[in-house]
Scaffold this motif. Structure first.
Motif, PDB file in Angstrom:
ATOM      1  N   THR A  58     -24.322  25.419  27.471  1.00 53.80           N
ATOM      2  CA  THR A  58     -25.423  25.509  28.376  1.00 53.80           C
ATOM      3  C   THR A  58     -26.411  26.620  28.011  1.00 53.80           C
ATOM      4  O   THR A  58     -27.434  26.783  28.703  1.00 53.80           O
ATOM      5  CB  THR A  58     -24.908  25.802  29.807  1.00 53.80           C
ATOM      6  OG1 THR A  58     -24.128  27.031  29.779  1.00 53.80           O
ATOM      7  CG2 THR A  58     -24.025  24.721  30.354  1.00 53.80           C
ATOM      8  N   GLN A  88     -30.148  26.017  28.033  1.00 54.02           N
ATOM      9  CA  GLN A  88     -30.752  25.749  29.352  1.00 54.02           C
ATOM     10  C   GLN A  88     -31.471  26.972  29.906  1.00 54.02           C
ATOM     11  O   GLN A  88     -32.408  26.854  30.663  1.00 54.02           O
ATOM     12  CB  GLN A  88     -29.662  25.325  30.355  1.00 54.02           C
ATOM     13  CG  GLN A  88     -29.069  23.975  30.040  1.00 54.02           C
ATOM     14  CD  GLN A  88     -27.939  23.592  30.976  1.00 54.02           C
ATOM     15  OE1 GLN A  88     -27.140  22.741  30.617  1.00 54.02           O
ATOM     16  NE2 GLN A  88     -27.829  24.182  32.155  1.00 54.02           N
ATOM     17  N   ASN A  96     -23.268  19.944  33.539  1.00 48.91           N
ATOM     18  CA  ASN A  96     -24.583  20.420  33.117  1.00 48.91           C
ATOM     19  C   ASN A  96     -25.208  19.478  32.103  1.00 48.91           C
ATOM     20  O   ASN A  96     -26.404  19.207  32.143  1.00 48.91           O
ATOM     21  CB  ASN A  96     -24.467  21.833  32.531  1.00 48.91           C
ATOM     22  CG  ASN A  96     -24.607  22.878  33.619  1.00 48.91           C
ATOM     23  OD1 ASN A  96     -25.724  23.210  34.008  1.00 48.91           O
ATOM     24  ND2 ASN A  96     -23.489  23.353  34.145  1.00 48.91           N
ATOM     25  N   GLN A 123     -28.746  17.456  32.712  1.00 50.07           N
ATOM     26  CA  GLN A 123     -29.949  17.652  31.900  1.00 50.07           C
ATOM     27  C   GLN A 123     -30.530  16.318  31.452  1.00 50.07           C
ATOM     28  O   GLN A 123     -31.747  16.114  31.501  1.00 50.07           O
ATOM     29  CB  GLN A 123     -29.640  18.541  30.687  1.00 50.07           C
ATOM     30  CG  GLN A 123     -29.303  19.982  31.041  1.00 50.07           C
ATOM     31  CD  GLN A 123     -30.442  20.696  31.762  1.00 50.07           C
ATOM     32  OE1 GLN A 123     -31.619  20.433  31.492  1.00 50.07           O
ATOM     33  NE2 GLN A 123     -30.110  21.575  32.676  1.00 50.07           N
TER      34      GLN A 123
END
Ligand SMILES: O=P(O)(O)OC[C@H]1O[C@](O)(CO)[C@@H](O)[C@@H]1O
Length: 541
Positions: free
Chosen positions: A381, A384, A422, A426
């Motif tokens: 992640t 991100q 996650n 996304q």
């Protein structure tokens, strides 16, 4: 192959189709056809890829397959597997698929089956790897080898370091593996600063054995070793070489017994499954290395035999062409949701950009379309919290490849769920965004709505596999290799040469001499001035 690509009726049909699709968002496509998620998912060699969040319809895929037929992609694929010299500018065959062929297979190069020679090298590598892992191969002083330092660059480094990181969970934890590539002396210095020469083995990895960075680092490593072990005969116990150039290896002082060869039909960026993978094999053991080769081979077989409409690398490659040439995307973000794949984007940069960063066709004519996209990325992640902002709301279209796994490799299964949640989030956010109405309903004040709005309609592919093990890694790398192949065949370029890297190397050689002599001249005024400024700064140190 003579008509320029963009004049082909199949290309023009795609242009017209793109124009007809204009204005239809991913949300529209899903609303019109909720079952597209089922139909636009493909499986091969243990990998599943969901293409339904790409801005394509079944008609798009049909037209892309027409283009592939017009460009004879499958014919070119068969020529590669048949050992034809499809690397035309170097007049070489492109046979990395032979590196992972099972023992009894036959793959011909100039009339000779190369598979037995591949397996001879694999067996020698396995003997050496086992001897090191079991402590039977000792250093000059009799000490057990605990550290393996691989020296190489480009294809002789990126594959080994990526594979080591990817398969760390399968590696020997009582051995240290380091990778040195940069001619910047600090790379080697940091790699060696806490190592004992008596317990260290260097693997000098270079297809040509003439690469400036690798040879410079290898000579420095040799000095470091000799300074501690004090005897030229120590080199034999502390150095191994991976190369196609036996005479240069000998000149360096490494005996053929410690040299592991490969062949000119293996491109550097396609070589991590050859002897270039020696450090990988020492780290994970011959059995895991064999499992990785089996994964590669499973994807090769899929690419060679699956029907075009179910052929994972072929379809993925064609969708890349669609995104680049018809939707105008300039880059591809590779976003593995696996920390172990932290070096995978860097590995892919060489594979994709050295292969397809070309501006002329096989016959030397300038292309009339864009070629290889810019590949980049970071593991999720982490990304991100840095660049995803641009992916969601920036002005550029950035197709994303998400890569995730069902099984965690760490004991923290709940953290794996967080990771994967996650990744799915996304893909969903990029595709469907968040509308003004949604924001209004949530109480966002009117003035803030444009800032918070996520337009969506941003394409992605999600690749999902059971777990990141050696076989999966092999299949994943082969997937991208064959994707690159497919795109190169569509564009009609030579995906297997790299002439563009030569000029910089030649100029550097000249400038090195000038720096050593302390005088610059004969370049453009900017370069001359920079060299002089450098020389002046250097004189002050
Ligand atoms: O393995 P070698 O011969 O040292 O070359 C290293 C790398 O350099 C390149 O030739 C580019 O400079 C790559 O294609 C290759 O992988």
């Amino acid at each position: 192959m003579s008509a320029p690509l963009t004049r082909l009726p199949e290309w023009q049909a795609l242009t017209a189709h793109r124009d007809a699709l204009a204005g239809r968002t991913l949300a529209d496509l899903f609303a019109a056809d909720p079952a597209r998620a089922d139909r636009l998912g493909l499986e091969g060699a243990g990998l599943f890829a969901d293409f339904s969040k790409q801005r394509v319809t079944e008609e798009t895929l049909r037209l892309l397959l027409d283009l592939a037929r017009a460009r004879d992609v499958t014919g070119r694929r068969d020529a590669m597997f048949a050992g034809e010299a499809i690397n035309v500018t170097e007049n070489r065959a492109v046979l990395h698929v032979a590196l992972r062929a099972p023992k009894g297979a036959t793959i011909l190069h100039e009339g000779e089956n190369v598979v037995p020679a591949v397996h001879d090298v694999l067996e020698r590598m396995a003997d050496f790897a086992d001897a090191l892992r079991e402590g039977r191969w000792r250093g000059h002083s009799g000490a057990r080898i605990r550290n393996v330092v691989s020296i190489g660059i480009g294809g002789s480094d990126l594959g080994p370091v990526m594979a080591y990181e990817a398969l760390r969970g399968f590696s020997r934890r009582d051995m240290v593996f380091r990778f040195v590539s940069n001619v910047d002396g600090s790379d080697l210095a940091e790699a060696l600063h806490d190592l004992d020469p008596a317990e260290t083995l260097f693997i000098v990895c270079s297809k040509t054995f003439t690469t400036l960075e690798t040879l410079t680092n290898a000579h420095a490593a040799r000095e470091w070793c000799l300074a501690a072990l004090g005897d030229d005969t120590a080199i034999a116990r502390h150095f191994a070489a991976v190369s196609t150039n036996e005479s240069e290896v000998r000149k360096f002082g490494i005996e053929p017994a410690q040299m592991f060869g490969f062949w000119d039909w293996v491109g550097g960026r396609y070589s991590m499954d050859s002897a270039v993978g020696l450090s990988t094999m020492i780290a994970v053991g011959p059995e895991n290395f064999a499992a990785m080769l089996a994964g590669f081979h499973a994807m090769d077989d899929h690419f060679r035999t699956a029907p075009p409409e179910r052929n994972l690398p072929l379809i993925m490659g064609l969708i890349g062409v669609w995104n680049s040439n018809f939707l105008g995307a300039e880059t591809v973000a590779v976003l593995p949701y696996a920390q172990y794949l932290s070096r995978f984007p860097a590995y892919l940069q060489q594979l994709t950009m050295e292969s397809n960063g070309k501006g002329v066709t096989l016959s030397g004519a300038p292309v009339d379309h864009d070629t290889g996209a810019i590949f980049w990325g970071e593991p999720g992640t982490n990304g991100q919290h840095s660049f995803y902002q641009l992916l969601h709301q920036g002005t550029r279209l950035v197709p994303c490849d998400f890569i995730g796994f069902c099984e965690p490799l760490s004991a923290r299964a709940d953290q794996h769920d967080l990771l994967m949640a996650n990744m799915f989030a996304q893909g969903e956010a990029l595709a469907f965004g968040r509308s003004a109405d949604d924001l209004r309903a949530g109480g966002t004040p009117e003035w803030l709505i444009p800032h918070r709005l996520c337009p969506g309609n941003r394409p992605s592919t999600t690749i999902l596999a059971q777990r990141l093990d050696p076989g999966t890694l092999g299949a994943l790398v082969a997937l991208y290799e064959h994707c690159v192949f497919t795109q190169g065949a569509i564009w009609g370029i030579d995906s297997f040469d790299q002439w563009g890297v030569e000029l910089g190397k030649q100029l550097a050689t000249r400038i090195i001499d000038e720096i050593r002599l302390g005088e610059a001249g004969g370049h453009d005024p900017s370069t001359d001035a920079l060299i002089r400024r450098y020389l002046a700064g250097k004189a002050r140190t």
